[in-house]
Design a protein around this motif. Structure first.
Motif, PDB file in Angstrom:
ATOM      1  N   ALA A   1     -34.155   3.518   0.716  1.00 35.87           N
ATOM      2  CA  ALA A   1     -33.287   3.430   1.892  1.00 35.87           C
ATOM      3  C   ALA A   1     -31.867   3.903   1.581  1.00 35.87           C
ATOM      4  O   ALA A   1     -30.949   3.657   2.350  1.00 35.87           O
TER       5      ALA A   1
ATOM      6  N   GLN B   1     -29.659   1.763   4.261  1.00 33.99           N
ATOM      7  CA  GLN B   1     -30.155   1.020   5.416  1.00 33.99           C
ATOM      8  C   GLN B   1     -30.193  -0.460   5.044  1.00 33.99           C
ATOM      9  O   GLN B   1     -30.862  -0.849   4.081  1.00 33.99           O
TER      10      GLN B   1
ATOM     11  N   TRP C   1     -27.762   1.914   9.253  1.00 35.52           N
ATOM     12  CA  TRP C   1     -27.065   2.620   8.182  1.00 35.52           C
ATOM     13  C   TRP C   1     -25.692   2.007   7.940  1.00 35.52           C
ATOM     14  O   TRP C   1     -24.976   1.684   8.881  1.00 35.52           O
TER      15      TRP C   1
END
Length: 179
Positions: free
Chosen positions: A162, A110, A98
């Motif tokens: 993500a 991410q 992250w």
């Protein structure tokens, strides 16, 4: 006395420019900028900051990992001014982790990064340095180094799936901590 600097945000043209190398490390303006960046990264709960984020297009970053409200599990390290850095070598292994950015408030993503790197840079006294970095600290360095190339972490996210809001990221981290 150090000054808290305004952090520019995504969309500002400086964030997409290539930053200039620093030619005179001892220039009083560069030394003042180092002090101001040290204060700014601390006051904003960052773990790193690059000069382009405060609208200065030069190759200066602060890597300052420490636990704080944005990164409660960050490892503790002495804040380090890094000028004109380059990566000498890196692991073949990448790790997805992250990331957030002071210039992109409210979003986390991410991002794949090298797990280990060896770098060289000039310190604030003008001395050449070499350092090995791993894990989270290596991630910070790579993230800040991207700012010198006009690259934002959003450019490195492999899928929009993500991405999360800061609020949802914090909720997920709290849930993991309770497990």
């Amino acid at each position: 006395m150090s000054e808290l600097l305004e952090i520019i945000e995504l969309g500002h043209p400086i964030l997409r420019q290539t930053a200039d190398p620093i030619l005179d490390v001892q220039d009083p303006a560069i030394q003042t900028l180092i002090d101001d960046l040290l204060l700014t990264v601390k006051q904003t709960n960052g773990v790193g900051i690059a000069a382009p984020q405060v609208a200065r297009s030069c190759q200066l970053m602060i890597v300052a990992s420490r636990p704080n409200p944005r990164y409660p599990t960050a490892p503790e390290m002495e804040p380090t001014a890094i000028l004109n850095p380059r990566i000498l070598s890196h692991s073949s292994e990448t790790v997805i982790g992250w990331e957030g950015c002071l210039s992109i408030p409210g979003i986390r993503g991410q991002v794949p990064r090298y797990q280990a790197i060896e770098i060289e840079y000039t310190d604030r006294q003008g001395r050449p340095q070499k350092m090995e970095m791993t894990d989270f600290v290596a991630r910070i360095f790579q993230h800040e180094c991207d700012h010198f190339k006009g690259v934002m972490f959003l450019d490195r996210v492999e899928t929009t799936h993500a991405l999360v809001t800061e609020k949802e990221y914090q909720r997920q981290m709290e849930a993991l901590a309770k497990e």
